[in-house]
Design an enzyme around this catalytic site. Structure first.
Site, PDB file in Angstrom:
ATOM      1  CB  THR A 128      26.284  46.839  39.501  1.00 44.51           C
ATOM      2  OG1 THR A 128      27.538  46.922  40.154  1.00 44.51           O
ATOM      3  CG2 THR A 128      26.078  45.439  38.955  1.00 44.51           C
ATOM      4  CE  LYS A 131      27.246  51.640  39.436  1.00 40.62           C
ATOM      5  NZ  LYS A 131      27.838  52.002  40.709  1.00 40.62           N
ATOM      6  CG  ASP A 172      26.698  54.481  43.295  1.00 39.26           C
ATOM      7  OD1 ASP A 172      26.126  53.596  43.959  1.00 39.26           O
ATOM      8  OD2 ASP A 172      27.205  54.259  42.177  1.00 39.26           O
ATOM      9  NE  ARG A 193      45.370  52.430  36.145  1.00 41.40           N
ATOM     10  CZ  ARG A 193      44.855  51.217  36.060  1.00 41.40           C
ATOM     11  NH1 ARG A 193      45.459  50.195  36.642  1.00 41.40           N
ATOM     12  NH2 ARG A 193      43.730  51.000  35.395  1.00 41.40           N
ATOM     13  CB  THR A 194      44.324  57.539  33.397  1.00 41.53           C
ATOM     14  OG1 THR A 194      44.568  56.130  33.322  1.00 41.53           O
ATOM     15  CG2 THR A 194      44.483  58.166  32.030  1.00 41.53           C
TER      16      THR A 194
HETATM   17  P1  NAP Z   1      35.572  51.642  36.806  1.00 40.85           P
HETATM   18  O1  NAP Z   1      34.638  52.599  36.140  1.00 40.85           O
HETATM   19  O2  NAP Z   1      36.065  50.457  36.071  1.00 40.85           O
HETATM   20  O3  NAP Z   1      36.850  52.538  37.272  1.00 40.85           O
HETATM   21  C1  NAP Z   1      37.957  51.926  37.872  1.00 40.85           C
HETATM   22  C2  NAP Z   1      38.865  52.972  38.493  1.00 40.85           C
HETATM   23  O4  NAP Z   1      39.887  52.291  39.225  1.00 40.85           O
HETATM   24  C3  NAP Z   1      39.561  53.870  37.491  1.00 40.85           C
HETATM   25  O5  NAP Z   1      39.740  55.148  38.062  1.00 40.85           O
HETATM   26  C4  NAP Z   1      40.923  53.160  37.309  1.00 40.85           C
HETATM   27  O6  NAP Z   1      41.977  54.018  36.900  1.00 40.85           O
HETATM   28  C5  NAP Z   1      41.175  52.698  38.723  1.00 40.85           C
HETATM   29  N1  NAP Z   1      42.073  51.542  38.857  1.00 40.85           N
HETATM   30  C6  NAP Z   1      41.834  50.281  38.468  1.00 40.85           C
HETATM   31  N2  NAP Z   1      42.869  49.484  38.818  1.00 40.85           N
HETATM   32  C7  NAP Z   1      43.780  50.274  39.445  1.00 40.85           C
HETATM   33  C8  NAP Z   1      45.061  50.027  40.035  1.00 40.85           C
HETATM   34  N3  NAP Z   1      45.607  48.818  40.047  1.00 40.85           N
HETATM   35  N4  NAP Z   1      45.704  51.072  40.601  1.00 40.85           N
HETATM   36  C9  NAP Z   1      45.153  52.307  40.591  1.00 40.85           C
HETATM   37  N5  NAP Z   1      43.949  52.608  40.039  1.00 40.85           N
HETATM   38  C10 NAP Z   1      43.274  51.583  39.468  1.00 40.85           C
HETATM   39  O7  NAP Z   1      34.952  51.092  38.155  1.00 40.85           O
HETATM   40  P2  NAP Z   1      33.904  51.842  39.113  1.00 40.85           P
HETATM   41  O8  NAP Z   1      32.517  51.610  38.662  1.00 40.85           O
HETATM   42  O9  NAP Z   1      34.367  53.246  39.264  1.00 40.85           O
HETATM   43  O10 NAP Z   1      34.064  51.031  40.480  1.00 40.85           O
HETATM   44  C11 NAP Z   1      35.224  51.179  41.283  1.00 40.85           C
HETATM   45  C12 NAP Z   1      35.079  50.328  42.545  1.00 40.85           C
HETATM   46  O11 NAP Z   1      34.066  50.833  43.387  1.00 40.85           O
HETATM   47  C13 NAP Z   1      34.692  48.878  42.239  1.00 40.85           C
HETATM   48  O12 NAP Z   1      35.523  48.043  43.025  1.00 40.85           O
HETATM   49  C14 NAP Z   1      33.245  48.781  42.675  1.00 40.85           C
HETATM   50  O13 NAP Z   1      32.919  47.491  43.133  1.00 40.85           O
HETATM   51  C15 NAP Z   1      33.221  49.784  43.823  1.00 40.85           C
HETATM   52  N6  NAP Z   1      31.865  50.330  44.064  1.00 40.85           N
HETATM   53  C16 NAP Z   1      31.301  50.107  45.294  1.00 40.85           C
HETATM   54  C17 NAP Z   1      30.054  50.629  45.563  1.00 40.85           C
HETATM   55  C18 NAP Z   1      29.437  50.410  46.923  1.00 40.85           C
HETATM   56  O14 NAP Z   1      28.210  50.582  47.063  1.00 40.85           O
HETATM   57  N7  NAP Z   1      30.212  50.069  47.935  1.00 40.85           N
HETATM   58  C19 NAP Z   1      29.349  51.376  44.600  1.00 40.85           C
HETATM   59  C20 NAP Z   1      29.967  51.593  43.376  1.00 40.85           C
HETATM   60  C21 NAP Z   1      31.223  51.060  43.112  1.00 40.85           C
HETATM   61  P3  NAP Z   1      42.202  54.384  35.331  1.00 40.85           P
HETATM   62  O15 NAP Z   1      41.232  55.470  35.000  1.00 40.85           O
HETATM   63  O16 NAP Z   1      43.616  54.816  35.274  1.00 40.85           O
HETATM   64  O17 NAP Z   1      41.944  53.111  34.554  1.00 40.85           O
END
Ligand code: NAP
Length: 266
Positions: free
Chosen positions: A62, A66, A102, A152-153
């Site tokens: 997680t 990843k 996922d 956002r980006t």
């Molecule tokens: P990550 O790699 O850190 O990516 C974060 C993403 O969120 C990026 O696209 C980032 O944009 C964007 N972001 C962060 N803060 C923001 C804000 N205030 N406004 C707009 N965009 C914002 O994280 P990830 O692994 O993709 O995970 C994302 C979410 O999915 C997490 O909350 C995680 O817990 C959840 N998730 C859930 C499951 C499930 O089984 N339910 C599975 C996987 C992940 P930038 O590129 O501009 O920084």
């Protein structure tokens, strides 16, 4: 001795995966134990090797590892290769093997648990991080009418969409005037109590807003409800991706309905 598995991340104390896999093991009669490993950034590969050396058979990966897990694997499934991210490590082979469950987890929750049909739908995917990378291929395979990746980006959205012919990419502003049947929030904004700055009017009649964040009512879901859309959190995806990992490791797919219901009941 029971076969050993774990979830690895940072932080990981909040993870529901040990409980979910314990339920799956009990229901299927598989002899395994499942723990959690909090690995400091920079020590991921070391922590995986240590677990493997101790006889560990598999790991769920997680945040924030990843992509590092993908780099670590000698061999991956096609879906992990397409995502360039791994959430499931198989360690009882000569070299680590990686998979990504996922995408199938999200699609199973949408289509089987929620009865949604994605073929022909207008789909919006918010975010371009590890979670968005993991699910885009599975969404595209459902033959939606369109998939727009907004982030956002914007450059990150463009880089991700460029890997999937037929998908579009943009920043949030450029969504003005468009409407979607399915809106998947794969940003981590909800974890910080934030809402991506989305234009109004994105929700088509009968649309579903899905936030991958679970365990809290996010601003995104509140916005969706206020606009008349259905709202769903990511708990079902969590359980379904876990079931698919269990299948990869043990060759048996556990039932998910009772586990999801128990989690919802708290
Ligand atoms: P990550 O790699 O850190 O990516 C974060 C993403 O969120 C990026 O696209 C980032 O944009 C964007 N972001 C962060 N803060 C923001 C804000 N205030 N406004 C707009 N965009 C914002 O994280 P990830 O692994 O993709 O995970 C994302 C979410 O999915 C997490 O909350 C995680 O817990 C959840 N998730 C859930 C499951 C499930 O089984 N339910 C599975 C996987 C992940 P930038 O590129 O501009 O920084």
């Amino acid at each position: 001795m029971a076969d050993r598995y774990a979830v690895i991340g940072h932080p990981v104390a909040h993870s529901k995966s040990p409980w979910i896999h314990a339920q799956f093991a009990r229901a299927t009669g598989e002899d395994l134990e499942y723990g959690s490993i909090d690995a400091s950034p920079g020590e991921f590969a070391l922590a995986v090797e240590r677990f493997r050396a101790q006889g560990g058979k598999g790991l769920n990966v997680t945040l924030p590892f990843k992509e590092e897990a993908f780099q670590l694997c000698a061999q991956t499934s096609a879906r992990a290769a397409a995502a360039r991210a791994v959430n499931t490590l198989v360690l009882d082979r000569e070299r680590p093997y990686g998979d990504n469950t996922d995408g199938v987890g999200l699609v199973r929750d949408l289509c089987e648990n929620r009865g949604r049909r994605l073929a022909g739908a207008q789909v919006l995917l918010l975010g371009a991080g590890g979670a968005a990378q993991g699910v885009l291929g599975a969404l595209v395979q459902q033959a939606p009418a369109c998939v727009v990746v907004a982030n956002r980006t914007p450059a990150r959205a463009q880089a991700l969409a460029a890997r999937w012919p037929g998908t579009e990419a943009c920043g949030f502003d450029a969504l003005a005037g468009r409407r979607f049947d399915l809106l998947v929030n794969a940003t981590s904004a909800g974890l910080a109590g934030e809402l991506p700055p989305l234009p109004a009017g994105l929700f088509a009649p009968g649309s579903l807003a899905y936030d991958m964040v679970y365990g809290r009512d996010t601003e995104f879901l509140a916005m969706a409800r206020a606009a008349g859309a259905q709202a769903a959190d990511g708990l079902g995806m969590l359980v379904e991706q876990a079931a698919e990992s269990f299948l990869v490791w043990r060759g048996v797919r556990p039932e998910t309905r009772a586990v999801l219901a128990a989690l919802r009941a708290g």
